[in-house]
Scaffold this motif. Sequence first.
Motif, PDB file in Angstrom:
ATOM      1  N   PRO A 264       0.826  -1.220   0.000  1.00 44.24           N
ATOM      2  CA  PRO A 264       0.000   0.000   0.000  1.00 44.24           C
ATOM      3  C   PRO A 264       0.852   1.258   0.000  1.00 44.24           C
ATOM      4  O   PRO A 264       1.970   1.273   0.526  1.00 44.24           O
ATOM      5  N   LEU A 265       0.312   2.326  -0.574  1.00 47.45           N
ATOM      6  CA  LEU A 265       1.061   3.574  -0.689  1.00 47.45           C
ATOM      7  C   LEU A 265       1.148   4.326   0.635  1.00 47.45           C
ATOM      8  O   LEU A 265       2.061   5.118   0.850  1.00 47.45           O
ATOM      9  N   ASP A 266       0.181   4.098   1.512  1.00 43.58           N
ATOM     10  CA  ASP A 266       0.147   4.849   2.762  1.00 43.58           C
ATOM     11  C   ASP A 266       0.294   3.915   3.957  1.00 43.58           C
ATOM     12  O   ASP A 266      -0.061   2.749   3.912  1.00 43.58           O
ATOM     13  N   GLY A 267       0.814   4.452   5.015  1.00 38.23           N
ATOM     14  CA  GLY A 267       1.007   3.680   6.236  1.00 38.23           C
ATOM     15  C   GLY A 267       1.859   4.487   7.197  1.00 38.23           C
ATOM     16  O   GLY A 267       2.374   5.555   6.853  1.00 38.23           O
ATOM     17  N   PRO A 268       2.022   4.007   8.421  1.00 42.15           N
ATOM     18  CA  PRO A 268       2.814   4.753   9.412  1.00 42.15           C
ATOM     19  C   PRO A 268       4.287   4.822   9.016  1.00 42.15           C
ATOM     20  O   PRO A 268       4.862   3.834   8.558  1.00 42.15           O
ATOM     21  N   ARG A 269       4.861   5.993   9.189  1.00 40.35           N
ATOM     22  CA  ARG A 269       6.274   6.206   8.891  1.00 40.35           C
ATOM     23  C   ARG A 269       6.892   7.093   9.960  1.00 40.35           C
ATOM     24  O   ARG A 269       6.187   7.812  10.667  1.00 40.35           O
ATOM     25  N   LEU A 270       8.192   7.059  10.014  1.00 45.26           N
ATOM     26  CA  LEU A 270       8.922   7.887  10.958  1.00 45.26           C
ATOM     27  C   LEU A 270       9.553   9.055  10.202  1.00 45.26           C
ATOM     28  O   LEU A 270      10.247   8.857   9.202  1.00 45.26           O
ATOM     29  N   TRP A 271       9.277  10.264  10.666  1.00 39.83           N
ATOM     30  CA  TRP A 271       9.798  11.470  10.035  1.00 39.83           C
ATOM     31  C   TRP A 271      10.681  12.231  11.018  1.00 39.83           C
ATOM     32  O   TRP A 271      10.537  12.098  12.227  1.00 39.83           O
ATOM     33  N   VAL A 272      11.567  13.046  10.484  1.00 36.85           N
ATOM     34  CA  VAL A 272      12.379  13.935  11.312  1.00 36.85           C
ATOM     35  C   VAL A 272      12.319  15.336  10.703  1.00 36.85           C
ATOM     36  O   VAL A 272      12.258  15.490   9.484  1.00 36.85           O
TER      37      VAL A 272
END
Length: 278
Positions: free
Chosen positions: A14-22
């Motif tokens: 899937p194109l979307d999902g939880p991610r970690l950003w900084v």
Amino acid sequence: MPAAPLPDPVDETPLDGPRLWVEFPEPADVADDPDAAPGTVYRCDLTWLTSDYTCIFGAGCPGIHADAPDVGCCALGAHFTEPADSDRVAAAVQRLTPATWQYHATGRAEGWTEVEDGDLKTRVVDGGCVFANRSGFAAGAGCALHLLALTEGVEPLTLKPDVCWQLPLKRSYRTVTRGDGTEYLEVTITEYDRRGWGEGGHDLDWYCTSNPAAHVGTRPLFRSAEAELRELVGDGAYEELARHCEALVGRAGGAHRRLLPLTVHPADPARARARRTR
């Protein structure tokens, strides 16, 4: 020892999902005035940048169009971002020869650009970009401009169209207003997924960034794409970004491990296998 078979190329995640950003400020802004609010803030997708993604052109890539597998994602030609972009490529084209460019005669006689919906782009010839050398060409398949760069000992990004060397990295900008009314420029670095191609991206027969078949690199993306990232954000910002990425990537037995599940890209082969067995 034979290489492990590539995962099923149709097993797209899937194109979307939880991610970690900084998020971090432009280092030069902080250095100039540590007490002032920075004018530029980088927002970077650590899940993507620490992934094992690697381009698999010539190593199992079926191409974005099923009827043109040999040209990978070069089937549509490349749109230029600005005059400086096309001018840089034009200068490189003058140094291409029949030995490095399969369509040298065609490009010289008929031109290597065309206009599509009012925008200048590289021509499409025989189902692919005019600079895409096909299988069977003496110098090998792949981008003639990329080959020229390797021959001249320079980074390919210095000769190729912007959209080509930036892929699969996506840089975007927006102006953000703080609560006190001040503003800053937000520069986002993330994955160039199907949506980066516009509405037509959903019609591509195959695409790499969300497919386990392309998450088989030997180095995390922020290292394998270091030259491109430095060009996109500058040396100071890259060093700060790399510091955050390294904090998430450990070394053990020659392979990098993740400290948090959130940092593992959805298309990582291990995660893809886990989903299939649930």
